[in-house]
Design a protein around this motif. Structure first.
Motif, short mmCIF file in Angstrom:
data_model
loop_
_atom_site.label_atom_id
_atom_site.label_comp_id
_atom_site.label_asym_id
_atom_site.label_seq_id
_atom_site.Cartn_x
_atom_site.Cartn_y
_atom_site.Cartn_z
N ALA A 12 0.84 -1.19 0.00
CA ALA A 12 0.00 0.00 0.00
C ALA A 12 0.88 1.25 0.00
N LEU A 13 0.30 2.38 -0.39
CA LEU A 13 0.94 3.68 -0.27
C LEU A 13 0.53 4.24 1.09
N VAL A 14 1.48 4.28 2.02
CA VAL A 14 1.15 4.56 3.42
C VAL A 14 1.43 6.02 3.77
N ARG A 15 0.41 6.65 4.37
CA ARG A 15 0.54 8.03 4.83
C ARG A 15 0.31 8.05 6.34
N ILE A 16 1.24 8.63 7.08
CA ILE A 16 1.16 8.72 8.53
C ILE A 16 0.79 10.15 8.92
N VAL A 17 -0.16 10.29 9.85
CA VAL A 17 -0.50 11.59 10.40
C VAL A 17 -0.29 11.53 11.91
N SER A 18 0.72 12.26 12.41
CA SER A 18 1.01 12.22 13.84
C SER A 18 1.96 13.35 14.21
N VAL A 19 1.76 13.90 15.40
CA VAL A 19 2.68 14.93 15.89
C VAL A 19 4.04 14.32 16.18
N GLU A 20 4.04 13.15 16.79
CA GLU A 20 5.28 12.47 17.15
C GLU A 20 5.38 11.16 16.39
N LEU A 21 6.62 10.74 16.12
CA LEU A 21 6.88 9.49 15.40
C LEU A 21 7.82 8.62 16.21
N SER A 22 7.59 7.31 16.15
CA SER A 22 8.54 6.37 16.74
C SER A 22 9.85 6.43 15.96
N ALA A 23 10.91 5.91 16.56
CA ALA A 23 12.21 5.89 15.89
C ALA A 23 12.13 5.11 14.58
N ASP A 24 11.36 4.02 14.59
CA ASP A 24 11.25 3.19 13.38
C ASP A 24 10.50 3.94 12.28
N LEU A 25 9.47 4.70 12.64
CA LEU A 25 8.75 5.45 11.64
C LEU A 25 9.61 6.55 11.04
N ILE A 26 10.47 7.14 11.86
CA ILE A 26 11.40 8.15 11.34
C ILE A 26 12.30 7.54 10.28
N VAL A 27 12.78 6.32 10.55
CA VAL A 27 13.62 5.62 9.57
C VAL A 27 12.81 5.29 8.32
N MET A 28 11.58 4.84 8.52
CA MET A 28 10.73 4.49 7.38
C MET A 28 10.43 5.71 6.51
N GLU A 29 10.25 6.86 7.17
CA GLU A 29 10.05 8.10 6.40
C GLU A 29 11.32 8.45 5.62
N ARG A 30 12.46 8.36 6.29
CA ARG A 30 13.73 8.68 5.64
C ARG A 30 13.97 7.79 4.43
N ASP A 31 13.58 6.51 4.55
CA ASP A 31 13.79 5.55 3.46
C ASP A 31 12.71 5.62 2.38
N GLY A 32 11.76 6.51 2.54
CA GLY A 32 10.72 6.68 1.52
C GLY A 32 9.64 5.62 1.56
N GLN A 33 9.54 4.88 2.68
CA GLN A 33 8.52 3.84 2.77
C GLN A 33 7.15 4.40 3.15
N VAL A 34 7.16 5.54 3.83
CA VAL A 34 5.91 6.18 4.23
C VAL A 34 6.01 7.68 3.97
N ALA A 35 4.86 8.31 3.74
CA ALA A 35 4.77 9.76 3.70
C ALA A 35 4.21 10.21 5.05
N VAL A 36 4.68 11.34 5.55
CA VAL A 36 4.32 11.75 6.91
C VAL A 36 3.80 13.19 6.93
N GLU A 37 2.71 13.38 7.68
CA GLU A 37 2.21 14.71 8.03
C GLU A 37 2.43 14.86 9.54
N ARG A 38 3.39 15.69 9.95
CA ARG A 38 3.73 15.81 11.37
C ARG A 38 2.82 16.83 12.05
#
Length: 219
Positions: free
Chosen positions: A38-64
């Motif tokens: 799936a094309l995953v979009r995260i909406v959250s003020v804070e992110l876990s360390a793993d989600l930060i890595v996943m965002e950096r690697d382009g696995q998820v799009a994030v709205e902080r």
């Protein structure tokens, strides 16, 4: 009484899935959705360390930021993983407005679907659900099933896929072919694979196909 759910396996390849939340549960849900392509979009003020890595690697799009109405635009499914019932209610309203399937973690009243406990062996997927009544029981039952559905079944499924077209060509009659497939599954082929003897498994299967082929020709 327990809710009645329609069990289904969704193909989310290339479809948008929104996860509201950035903690451990949201991270696990994001991983599962990524695995489903799936094309995953995260909406959250804070992110876990793993989600930060996943965002950096382009696995998820994030709205902080916090969730706001409109975040489910274009989504097929959404996960609310915030532990905040007020947020769940807001996401639920938008999900209903947009016909988006929503799962609110540990909040069955705001779920269009619930996530079963899952055991995977290769391409074989076994799920257990208690309709949300006792997820811990579903986990324990899944653990038992994991001792029954194992690697040899996954290997057998791959072998069956590789010969499916040949079987269809050689046994064109559907009723005969269905009977043959049950015979193949019930034969010693899976046991041969368990014993690391793939050649014997193939020989057993070929014998059954050849016999069915002869019978279909009337001799």
């Amino acid at each position: 009484s327990a809710r009645r759910y329609y069990p289904v396996m969704l193909d989310l390849t290339g479809r948008t899935a929104v996860v509201i939340g950035g903690g451990a549960v949201a991270t696990q849900k994001a991983r599962e959705l990524i695995e489903a392509r799936a094309l995953v979009r995260i909406v959250s003020v804070e992110l876990s360390a793993d989600l930060i890595v996943m965002e950096r690697d382009g696995q998820v799009a994030v709205e902080r930021r916090a969730y706001r109405y409109g975040d489910l635009a274009g989504a097929v499914v959404a996960i609310a993983a915030t532990d905040d019932r007020a947020v769940n209610r807001s996401v639920w309203k938008e999900a209903n407005d947009r016909n988006v399937l929503l799962n609110a973690v540990d909040d069955v009243d705001h779920c269009h679907f619930i996530a079963p406990s899952v055991h995977r062996a290769g391409d074989i997927t076994v799920t257990v659900s208690t309709a949300g009544q006792c997820p811990a029981l579903a986990v324990r039952l899944r653990e038992r099933l994991s001792q029954v559905v194992r690697w040899e079944h996954a290997e057998f499924a791959r072998l069956a896929a590789s010969i499916r077209n040949d079987v269809t060509r050689r046994i064109p009659d559907f009723t005969r072919r269905r009977r043959l497939w049950y015979g193949i599954v019930d034969s010693g082929a899976i046991g041969a694979i368990r014993s690391r003897d793939a050649a014997r498994a193939r020989d057993l299967i070929e014998q059954l196909i050849a016999r069915a082929e002869r019978e279909s020709r009337g001799y």
